[in-house]
Scaffold this motif. Structure first.
Motif, PDB file in Angstrom:
ATOM      1  N   PHE B  25      30.243  40.464  44.077  1.00 54.75           N
ATOM      2  CA  PHE B  25      31.327  41.187  43.406  1.00 54.75           C
ATOM      3  C   PHE B  25      31.436  40.755  41.944  1.00 54.75           C
ATOM      4  CE2 PHE B  25      35.777  41.368  42.067  1.00 54.75           C
ATOM      5  CZ  PHE B  25      36.021  42.722  42.219  1.00 54.75           C
ATOM      6  N   ALA B  26      31.392  39.429  41.730  1.00 57.39           N
ATOM      7  CA  ALA B  26      31.510  38.906  40.360  1.00 57.39           C
ATOM      8  C   ALA B  26      30.357  39.401  39.494  1.00 57.39           C
ATOM      9  CB  ALA B  26      31.542  37.382  40.380  1.00 57.39           C
ATOM     10  N   VAL B  27      29.147  39.353  40.043  1.00 51.69           N
ATOM     11  CA  VAL B  27      27.971  39.779  39.275  1.00 51.69           C
ATOM     12  C   VAL B  27      28.026  41.287  39.048  1.00 51.69           C
ATOM     13  CG1 VAL B  27      25.459  39.997  39.367  1.00 51.69           C
ATOM     14  CG2 VAL B  27      26.536  37.853  40.049  1.00 51.69           C
ATOM     15  N   GLY B  53      42.007  50.895  28.010  1.00 53.78           N
ATOM     16  CA  GLY B  53      43.047  50.491  28.956  1.00 53.78           C
ATOM     17  C   GLY B  53      42.480  50.372  30.359  1.00 53.78           C
ATOM     18  N   ARG B  54      41.661  51.372  30.721  1.00 56.45           N
ATOM     19  CA  ARG B  54      41.041  51.329  32.053  1.00 56.45           C
ATOM     20  C   ARG B  54      40.122  50.114  32.163  1.00 56.45           C
ATOM     21  NH1 ARG B  54      40.581  56.908  31.447  1.00 56.45           N
ATOM     22  NH2 ARG B  54      38.359  56.791  30.945  1.00 56.45           N
ATOM     23  N   LEU B  55      39.395  49.860  31.075  1.00 58.26           N
ATOM     24  CA  LEU B  55      38.474  48.712  31.067  1.00 58.26           C
ATOM     25  C   LEU B  55      39.255  47.401  31.164  1.00 58.26           C
ATOM     26  CD1 LEU B  55      35.404  48.869  30.912  1.00 58.26           C
ATOM     27  CD2 LEU B  55      35.547  48.230  28.511  1.00 58.26           C
ATOM     28  N   GLN B  56      40.376  47.360  30.467  1.00 59.36           N
ATOM     29  CA  GLN B  56      41.221  46.154  30.535  1.00 59.36           C
ATOM     30  C   GLN B  56      41.754  45.975  31.953  1.00 59.36           C
ATOM     31  OE1 GLN B  56      43.975  47.130  27.428  1.00 59.36           O
ATOM     32  NE2 GLN B  56      43.077  45.673  25.989  1.00 59.36           N
ATOM     33  N   GLY B  57      42.174  47.077  32.552  1.00 54.26           N
ATOM     34  CA  GLY B  57      42.673  47.024  33.926  1.00 54.26           C
ATOM     35  C   GLY B  57      41.594  46.548  34.870  1.00 54.26           C
ATOM     36  N   PHE B  58      40.386  47.050  34.651  1.00 53.67           N
ATOM     37  CA  PHE B  58      39.258  46.649  35.485  1.00 53.67           C
ATOM     38  C   PHE B  58      38.952  45.160  35.287  1.00 53.67           C
ATOM     39  CE2 PHE B  58      34.686  46.172  36.191  1.00 53.67           C
ATOM     40  CZ  PHE B  58      34.605  46.634  37.486  1.00 53.67           C
ATOM     41  N   GLY B  59      38.986  44.758  34.011  1.00 51.14           N
ATOM     42  CA  GLY B  59      38.694  43.349  33.708  1.00 51.14           C
ATOM     43  C   GLY B  59      39.742  42.427  34.287  1.00 51.14           C
ATOM     44  N   GLY B  63      38.139  41.498  37.527  1.00 50.58           N
ATOM     45  CA  GLY B  63      37.512  40.286  37.030  1.00 50.58           C
ATOM     46  C   GLY B  63      38.368  39.059  37.182  1.00 50.58           C
ATOM     47  N   VAL B  64      39.673  39.242  37.037  1.00 52.16           N
ATOM     48  CA  VAL B  64      40.524  38.054  37.082  1.00 52.16           C
ATOM     49  C   VAL B  64      41.249  37.957  38.427  1.00 52.16           C
ATOM     50  CG1 VAL B  64      42.435  36.847  35.990  1.00 52.16           C
ATOM     51  CG2 VAL B  64      40.797  38.078  34.586  1.00 52.16           C
ATOM     52  N   LEU B  65      42.082  38.961  38.710  1.00 50.06           N
ATOM     53  CA  LEU B  65      42.939  38.843  39.891  1.00 50.06           C
ATOM     54  C   LEU B  65      42.151  38.810  41.197  1.00 50.06           C
ATOM     55  CD1 LEU B  65      46.000  41.069  38.959  1.00 50.06           C
ATOM     56  CD2 LEU B  65      45.783  38.595  38.920  1.00 50.06           C
ATOM     57  N   LEU B  66      41.304  39.821  41.393  1.00 48.21           N
ATOM     58  CA  LEU B  66      40.583  39.893  42.663  1.00 48.21           C
ATOM     59  C   LEU B  66      39.588  38.745  42.792  1.00 48.21           C
ATOM     60  CD1 LEU B  66      40.590  41.625  45.143  1.00 48.21           C
ATOM     61  CD2 LEU B  66      38.777  43.015  44.160  1.00 48.21           C
ATOM     62  N   GLN B  67      38.833  38.538  41.718  1.00 44.22           N
ATOM     63  CA  GLN B  67      37.830  37.462  41.729  1.00 44.22           C
ATOM     64  C   GLN B  67      38.510  36.113  41.956  1.00 44.22           C
ATOM     65  OE1 GLN B  67      34.866  37.895  38.580  1.00 44.22           O
ATOM     66  NE2 GLN B  67      34.772  35.687  38.432  1.00 44.22           N
ATOM     67  N   ALA B  68      39.629  35.907  41.265  1.00 40.43           N
ATOM     68  CA  ALA B  68      40.331  34.629  41.397  1.00 40.43           C
ATOM     69  C   ALA B  68      40.990  34.499  42.764  1.00 40.43           C
ATOM     70  CB  ALA B  68      41.383  34.504  40.296  1.00 40.43           C
ATOM     71  N   THR B  69      41.599  35.582  43.242  1.00 40.18           N
ATOM     72  CA  THR B  69      42.287  35.516  44.538  1.00 40.18           C
ATOM     73  C   THR B  69      41.305  35.181  45.651  1.00 40.18           C
ATOM     74  OG1 THR B  69      43.870  37.144  43.751  1.00 40.18           O
ATOM     75  CG2 THR B  69      43.788  36.789  46.116  1.00 40.18           C
ATOM     76  N   ILE B 149      40.884  27.564  38.638  1.00 41.22           N
ATOM     77  CA  ILE B 149      41.264  28.402  39.782  1.00 41.22           C
ATOM     78  C   ILE B 149      41.151  27.635  41.097  1.00 41.22           C
ATOM     79  CG2 ILE B 149      40.580  30.436  41.138  1.00 41.22           C
ATOM     80  CD1 ILE B 149      41.907  31.180  38.553  1.00 41.22           C
ATOM     81  N   THR B 150      39.984  27.036  41.323  1.00 39.66           N
ATOM     82  CA  THR B 150      39.741  26.443  42.641  1.00 39.66           C
ATOM     83  C   THR B 150      40.361  25.052  42.774  1.00 39.66           C
ATOM     84  OG1 THR B 150      37.602  25.646  41.903  1.00 39.66           O
ATOM     85  CG2 THR B 150      37.611  27.696  43.101  1.00 39.66           C
TER      86      THR B 150
END
Lengths: 301, 452
Positions: B25-27, B53-59, B63-69, B149-150
């Motif tokens: 997912f990250a890659v 805006g869409r790109l920021q939302g995606f990032g 990139g941050v919330l889902l990847q970090a969660t 994060i971890t």
């Protein structure tokens, strides 16, 4: 030589004293049963011995080492199977054995294979998909295959059906007969322990009630029925559960020593006919548990 | 095999599938993010605003919330599999010492959540033109980010010891963080992408507390709640007690940028031959009545012909003119520029919000400038920049800008051909000492050696 020794071992949970000044001695090579009703302090005692809990006061020595300092070397010589012990349920039986093996220098692959066959464990099945009985057998297998000097079993029969219990006990007996193994088993299931143990200790409310060989214990306990006694009977030291029903007097003798004891009965009751029956471990346990409870009630009253 | 590695391998096997999914997912999201292109048909800024805006939302979301969660959940699972506290954990009854288990968990966390994914991400970064130093820095930044994060996730796993309690505590901690962010005042430094030293101190406290919790938990076979609570108290105290020198920072930032734009434009129009070879010395107001003389050097990052669809790839810097048109009143030429570049969180520098004004001034590291250069006609202009927005994911940064300028010739016969041979040049001014080298194109621009 004792494999386990405790000296005034005490463990408290807050204000509750789970174990009170326990002095235990488990000789090497024995199968030692720690008996007691639920909440007696058996599991706490074993957890302190395994250094899963720290003692509040007193000390315990296991394999000659202070229980608080049990290291990898000592643990490699101890097998511990407990009810409620977590298992890596995502592993298959084979993966569990492969994972455990390198931690034990004495792991015997021949014994592993033999036990695997004896317990009829499916190697490729995940532990999480095994029945409770199978899971306990897998735990036992992973604790037997390295021929531990000390095997500690905490309520191993809970929730197992009769057939699995039988296999389990046979497995332990078979393996323990192979060498100088010491087995410490705690249970409230007296019938099963009766088949296993050659020494027994009984604890209640965290206090040690007795500690001796099974043979000696069963030798000194008799259920006695007396008919035709000439005198009334009161409280007699060493007698428990004294009952009178018409001309019949029943009691449990806790200091039976053959003819000498029988002569003492004659003297105390002024004659009569005596029938003394040996008691099973279960019966002895029940008598002692009831006596202990009554004593506690009296104390609190 | 060493017994510690045996435990690491066991954890790796345990988490293999979710970990593989997480890394994929990250890659995948990073690759997609880097390859995304803005629409090239619109002349209004709204379209690009919406796109970025869409790109920021995606990032932010992917990139941050889902990847970090997911990373947090996996890290917690690593600890909860072999919790240090309690009496029923499988490892406690096995010949595994506390030190060995701590080492195994630390190595496992490092390999599974930081080094491993960074290695897998490296080809993506290299494919986007990152040089080896940039890739290394991006990997280090990823590792640092994963530590942030971890680390707390591992500590929370130690302190809770079960999935249920972990979930509850994690939600509580998350709400605390959100409340802190929402109630916190965003600073000029934060908006401009700088890393705020106070925030760095708070995060550093968190990581240190997490590491101590992990060590104390495993070596003491306890939950180590006290350390975790103390960490939170210190974090809150640092945040409350550390007062910013905010007003000065804002003033410095604005004065600095304005000075560069004016000076750069003036020099280039006046010939420009020494534009990038000599340091630009300027005197600016800093705090109050104080003035400070600072030195900046510029270098050309890239140069691209002024035509719609033209693009350039120079190292990790990828730029494309996605639209070339006119402003609504047709007085200004307007172009929409998309850029993708390696951009680390520390790229702008660390903003020290305490200390002397001199110290703060040195923190102002970079200012970018866009120039329109027409060597054949002998003019150059500094372009007005409207930032549409920027989005970042795993050290890949995408930016959309609208650049405007008035044509250099009057409306008339020459008008149609006014931009023939013109190029768009990006110059980066670097403050402080060293670090700037002139791009080969800089010499050509200054000497007027014809069109690129």
């Amino acid at each position: 030589m004792n494999i386990i020794e405790t000296e005034k071992l005490t463990r408290r949970y807050g204000r509750t004293e789970a174990v009170h000044e326990l002095d235990l001695a488990v000789p090497a090579g024995s199968v030692f049963a720690l008996l007691g009703p639920n909440g007696a302090g058996k599991t706490t005692t074993l957890k302190v011995l395994m250094n899963l809990l720290a003692p509040t006061s007193g000390a315990a020595r296991v394999l000659g080492v202070d229980s608080r300092r049990l290291g990898e070397r000592e643990r490699a010589q101890i097998g511990y199977v407990a009810e409620g012990q977590e298992m890596p349920l995502w592993m298959t039986v084979r993966q569990l054995l492969n994972y455990c093996r390198p931690f034990y220098p004495t792991w015997d692959q021949g014994l592993e294979a033999a036990l695997l066959e004896r317990f009829e464990l499916p190697e490729k099945r995940k532990l999480g998909h095994l029945s409770r009985g199978m899971l306990m057998k897998a735990a036992l297998l992973s604790s037997l295959a390295y021929r531990p000097k000390l095997l500690v079993l905490d309520e191993p029969f809970s929730g197992l059906d009769a057939l699995v219990r039988d296999e389990f006990i046979k497995g332990v007996l078979e393996v323990s007969s192979h060498g100088e193994w010491t087995v410490l088993v705690s249970s409230h299931d007296i019938d099963e322990v009766d088949r296993l143990a050659d020494r027994v200790a009984m604890i209640d409310a965290g206090r040690l009630r007795l500690q001796e060989t099974t043979e000696a214990l069963q030798g000194r306990f008799r259920r006695v029925e007396v008919t035709g006694a000439a005198v009334e009977v009161g409280a007699v030291p060493g007698w428990l559960e004294v009952e009178k029903a018409g001309a019949l007097i029943r009691f449990v003798e806790t200091r039976y020593a053959g003819e000498a004891t029988e002569r003492a009965w004659q003297e105390r009751l002024g004659g009569g006919t005596f029938a003394a029956q040996p008691m099973t471990l279960r019966e002895i346990f029940m008598v002692l548990a009831r006596a202990s409870r009554a004593e506690a009630k009296e104390r609190s009253a | 095999m060493n017994l510690t590695w045996r435990i690491v391998r066991k954890d790796q096997a345990r988490l293999a599938w979710p970990l593989a999914g997480w890394i994929t997912f990250a890659v995948g999201t990073t690759a997609w993010f880097g390859m995304a292109r803005p629409p090239g048909y619109a002349s209004t800024a709204d379209i690009y605003l919406s796109w970025i805006g869409r790109l920021q939302g995606f990032g932010l979301g992917g990139g941050v919330l889902l990847q970090a969660t997911v990373g947090v959940l996996l890290a917690a699972e690593l600890v909860i599999e072999d919790p240090p506290s309690g009496t029923t954990a499988f490892w406690l009854a096995r010949p595994i010492s506390e030190r060995r288990m701590l080492a195994a968990k630390a190595i496992g966390a490092g390999l599974l959540f930081a080094v491993g994914p960074a290695l897998v991400l490296s080809p993506v970064w290299l494919a986007f033109g990152f040089g080896w130093p940039e890739t290394l820095l991006a990997a280090l930044e990823f590792v640092a980010w994963q530590l942030v994060i971890t680390g707390p996730a591992l500590a929370l796993g130690v302190a809770t010891g079960s999935r249920g309690w972990f979930a509850l505590a994690a939600v509580g901690l998350w709400l605390l963080v959100v409340a802190t962010v929402v109630t916190g005042k965003e600073t000029e430094a934060g908006r401009s992408g700088w890393v705020d030293l106070r925030d760095l101190a708070v995060v550093g406290t968190l990581v240190l507390g997490a590491v101590l919790t992990l060590i104390r938990g495993y070596l003491g076979r306890c939950r180590a709640w006290a350390i975790l609570v103390a960490t939170l108290v210190v974090m809150i105290a640092v945040r409350l007690a550390w007062r910013r020198g905010e007003a000065s920072a804002v003033a410095e930032s604005r004065v600095g940028s304005a000075a560069l734009v004016v000076s750069g434009q003036g020099r280039l129009e006046g010939g420009g031959d020494r534009l990038l070879e000599e340091a630009l010395v300027r005197e600016s107001a800093v705090a109050g009545t104080a003035r400070r003389s600072t030195e900046s050097r510029g270098r050309v990052l890239w140069e691209v012909p002024l035509r719609e669809g033209e693009g350039v790839q120079a190292g990790s810097a990828c730029a494309r003119i996605v639209h070339l048109g006119w402003s609504e009143d047709r007085k200004q030429r307007r172009l929409v520029l998309y850029e993708r570049d390696a951009r680390l969180a520390f790229d702008y520098g660390v903003h020290r919000n305490t200390g002397t004004a001199e110290g703060r001034w040195r923190d102002q590291v970079k200012v970018d400038q866009f120039l329109l250069v027409n060597r054949s006609r002998g003019y150059a202009k500094s372009l007005t920049v409207h930032e549409v927005g920027a989005a970042r994911m795993n050290s890949v940064m995408a930016t959309a800008r609208i650049l405007e300028f008035a044509p250099a010739v009057p409306i008339g016969a020459e008008f149609a051909r006014w931009d023939e041979g013109a190029t768009l040049v990006k110059v980066r001014w670097t403050g402080g000492q060293g670090g700037a080298q002139a791009h080969p194109a800089a010499g050509r621009a200054g000497a007027g050696e014809g069109t690129p």
